[in-house]
Write an enzyme that holds these catalytic residues in place. Structure first.
Site, PDB file in Angstrom:
ATOM      1  N   ARG A  46      12.804  40.431  39.112  1.00  0.00           N
ATOM      2  CA  ARG A  46      13.822  40.875  38.136  1.00  0.00           C
ATOM      3  C   ARG A  46      14.432  42.139  38.536  1.00  0.00           C
ATOM      4  NH1 ARG A  46      12.378  43.286  34.106  1.00  0.00           N
ATOM      5  NH2 ARG A  46      10.597  41.903  33.267  1.00  0.00           N
ATOM      6  N   TYR A  98      40.690  37.345  31.157  1.00  0.00           N
ATOM      7  CA  TYR A  98      39.947  36.103  30.960  1.00  0.00           C
ATOM      8  C   TYR A  98      39.508  35.986  29.685  1.00  0.00           C
ATOM      9  CZ  TYR A  98      36.259  32.642  32.188  1.00  0.00           C
ATOM     10  OH  TYR A  98      35.157  31.562  32.209  1.00  0.00           O
ATOM     11  N   ASP A 170      38.058  43.870  36.986  1.00  0.00           N
ATOM     12  CA  ASP A 170      37.738  42.326  37.206  1.00  0.00           C
ATOM     13  C   ASP A 170      38.754  42.109  38.583  1.00  0.00           C
ATOM     14  OD1 ASP A 170      37.476  39.560  37.627  1.00  0.00           O
ATOM     15  OD2 ASP A 170      37.357  39.260  35.365  1.00  0.00           O
ATOM     16  N   LYS A 195      34.053  32.025  41.649  1.00  0.00           N
ATOM     17  CA  LYS A 195      35.234  31.516  42.115  1.00  0.00           C
ATOM     18  C   LYS A 195      35.277  31.567  43.569  1.00  0.00           C
ATOM     19  CE  LYS A 195      35.512  31.056  37.730  1.00  0.00           C
ATOM     20  NZ  LYS A 195      35.962  32.127  36.943  1.00  0.00           N
TER      21      LYS A 195
HETATM   22  C1  LIG Z   1      35.581  32.857  35.663  1.00  0.00           C
HETATM   23  C2  LIG Z   1      36.236  34.276  35.394  1.00  0.00           C
HETATM   24  C3  LIG Z   1      35.152  34.887  34.720  1.00  0.00           C
HETATM   25  C4  LIG Z   1      33.831  34.630  34.065  1.00  0.00           C
HETATM   26  O1  LIG Z   1      32.878  34.313  35.083  1.00  0.00           O
HETATM   27  P1  LIG Z   1      31.695  33.070  35.159  1.00  0.00           P
HETATM   28  O2  LIG Z   1      31.194  33.110  36.420  1.00  0.00           O
HETATM   29  O3  LIG Z   1      32.377  31.895  34.725  1.00  0.00           O
HETATM   30  O4  LIG Z   1      31.005  33.499  33.985  1.00  0.00           O
HETATM   31  C5  LIG Z   1      35.635  36.448  34.437  1.00  0.00           C
HETATM   32  N1  LIG Z   1      36.546  36.771  34.954  1.00  0.00           N
HETATM   33  C6  LIG Z   1      37.596  36.020  35.709  1.00  0.00           C
HETATM   34  C7  LIG Z   1      39.080  36.484  36.201  1.00  0.00           C
HETATM   35  C8  LIG Z   1      37.411  34.524  35.766  1.00  0.00           C
HETATM   36  O5  LIG Z   1      38.201  33.870  36.392  1.00  0.00           O
END
Ligand SMILES: *Cc1c(COP(=O)(O)O)cnc(C)c1O
Length: 377
Positions: A46, A98, A170, A195
Site C-alpha cells: 500500500r 466531469y 484534470d 482514458k
Molecule cells: C473518466 C474521467 C474521470 C474519472 O475517472 P475514472 O477513471 O472513471 O474514475 C475524471 N475526469 C475526466 C475528465 C474523465 O473523463
C-alpha cells in the site's frame, strides 16, 4: 529528451536485477527486512510497490513534477487530492467538470465540511471573484466535456499564486503528450488514466503528479493513509499502454481534425465543436498552451430522434461512455454522461438533445468518414 522519446525511455527503464526490458509485475504485498526497519525501500505494497513505483516515477517525469502517484481510478485519485483539505476549506471548481468530480465534491466531501463554488473557469474575473479567505484550491479541466471549452491555465495559475491557493488541473482530455499544466504554473495535475493513458479500454486507473516536493509529501501521506492505490498488474498495463501514447495521440488528432472538417462542411449538421477548428472560441488559446487539439469532437445533428438514428446506423463507432481508446466511441451526452443534469441547466450549457460526442479512435479515417456518411444519409 523530446516527449515522444521520453515516453519510451522515461522513468525506470526495465529491471536492473535481470536486464528485463519491461518492468516486471511485482505481485507482492510485503517485503523481507534484513533487520527491524532495514529494507530495500519497500515495506508494504500500500505504501509502495516496485511496479507502481515505476509507473509513479514515469508519470512524474512525463508531467514534469516532483512526485507521481497511482490510484485505482481517476475518482480515487481526485478523492485523495481532496482529502488533503480540512473542514471549512473552500474550493473553486469549474462549472462543467466531469460529472463524477461534481458528484464527489457535492455529495461526499460536502459531508466532511468541504465547500465549493462552481464557476466558468474561462472567465478569469469570475474565478477571482469566487475566491474567499478560506479557499484552498481551484479545480479545473481544459478542454471540458462535451463542449470542449478552453480555459487559460497560465492566467489561472497567476490568480492561484497571488491568492495563495493551489491550482489543480484534470488533464485527462489532453494528456501530457499535448499539454503539461505543471509547466504552465499548476501545482497538481491528475488524470483518469482509464482514458488515453491506458488507451485500450482495459484498465481503470488514476494518476496524480505534484509539482513540488512538499505537496508530494502531503499527497503520499494521504495516499498511504487512505490506500486507494493501483495494483501491480494494472500499473504494468498502464506502463505498457503509455509507451505508445505519442503515436496514438497523433493518430487520434489527425482523425479528429479530418472528421471535424468533413462534418463542418455538411449542411445537415447544425454545429461542430472541435478546438482545432478556427470557428472554435478557444482555438487561439489552446495553441498557446498545448501542442495539439486532442481527439474529442462534438456535433449537433438537430434532434434526439436524429441522434438515435445515427447511433443505430453506425458500424465502426461503439455506443459507449468513456473515451480515449483505440476504438472510436460515440455517445449522446444529454441522455448518457450528462443525463443527471437538469434539462434547463443542460440547455443553458448548450448540451442539446441532438448533441453527439465522438471519441475518435485510430481506425482508418476514410472508414470513419464513410461510416458516418451512410449513418447521416
Ligand atoms: C473518466 C474521467 C474521470 C474519472 O475517472 P475514472 O477513471 O472513471 O474514475 C475524471 N475526469 C475526466 C475528465 C474523465 O473523463
Amino acid at each position: 529528451m523530446r516527449i515522444k522519446t521520453r515516453l519510451i525511455h522515461g522513468g525506470i527503464d526495465g529491471d536492473p536485477h535481470t536486464g528485463a526490458v519491461s518492468v516486471p509485475i511485482y505481485q507482492v504485498s510485503t517485503y523481507k527486512q534484513e533487520a527491524i526497519g532495514v529494507h530495500k525501500g519497500f515495506e508494504y505494497s500500500r505504501t509502495g510497490n516496485p511496479t507502481r513505483h515505476a509507473l509513479e516515477t514515469y508519470i512524474a517525469e512525463i508531467e514534469g513534477g516532483a512526485r507521481g502517484f497511482a490510484f485505482g481510478s481517476g475518482m480515487a485519485a481526485l478523492s485523495t487530492i481532496l482529502s488533503m483539505f480540512n473542514k471549512g476549506d473552500h474550493l473553486v471548481v469549474g462549472d462543467d467538470v466531469y460529472g463524477g468530480t461534481y458528484r464527489v465534491v457535492t455529495r461526499v466531501f460536502s459531508r466532511m465540511g468541504l465547500e465549493a463554488t462552481y464557476v466558468d473557469t474561462s472567465d478569469l474575473a469570475a474565478v477571482e471573484a469566487a475566491i474567499r479567505p478560506e479557499t484552498k484550491a481551484i479545480i479545473m479541466e481544459t478542454p471540458t466535456n462535451p463542449l470542449l471549452k478552453v480555459s487559460d491555465i497560465s492566467a489561472l495559475a497567476g490568480i492561484a499564486k497571488a491568492k495563495g491557493v493551489l491550482l489543480v488541473v484534470d488533464n485527462t482530455f489532453m494528456t501530457p503528450y499535448w499539454q503539461n499544466p505543471l509547466d504552465l504554473g499548476a501545482d497538481i495535475v491528475f488524470h483518469s488514466a482509464t482514458k488515453y493513458l491506458g488507451g485500450h479500454s482495459d484498465v481503470v486507473a488514476g494518476l496524480v503528479v505534484a509539482k513540488d516536493a512538499q505537496v508530494g509529501e502531503d499527497l503520499h501521506f494521504v495516499q498511504n493513509a487512505i490506500g486507494g492505490v493501483l495494483g501491480p498488474q494494472d500499473s504494468w498495463l498502464l506502463l505498457r499502454g503509455m509507451k505508445t501514447l505519442g503515436i496514438r495521440m497523433e493518430e487520434h488528432e489527425h482523425n479528429a481534425r479530418t472528421l471535424a472538417k468533413w462534418l463542418s462542411e455538411r449542411s445537415d449538421i447544425k454545429r461542430v465543436i472541435y478546438p482545432g477548428l478556427s470557428s472554435h472560441s478557444g482555438h487561439e488559446l489552446i495553441q498557446k498552451q498545448a501542442r495539439g487539439f486532442g481527439g474529442m469532437i462534438s456535433f449537433d445533428v438537430g434532434s434526439a430522434e436524429r441522434a438515435d438514428e445515427v447511433l443505430a446506423k453506425v458500424k465502426y463507432y461503439t455506443l459507449a461512455e468513456s473515451l480515449g481508446a483505440v476504438e472510436s466511441l460515440i455517445s449522446v451526452p444529454a441522455r448518457m454522461t450528462h443525463a443527471s443534469i437538469p434539462a434547463e441547466r443542460r440547455a443553458e450549457l448548450g448540451i442539446t438533445d441532438g448533441l453527439v460526442r465522438i471519441s475518435v479512435g485510430i481506425e482508418d479515417v476514410q472508414d470513419l468518414i464513410e461510416d458516418l456518411d451512410q449513418a447521416l444519409s
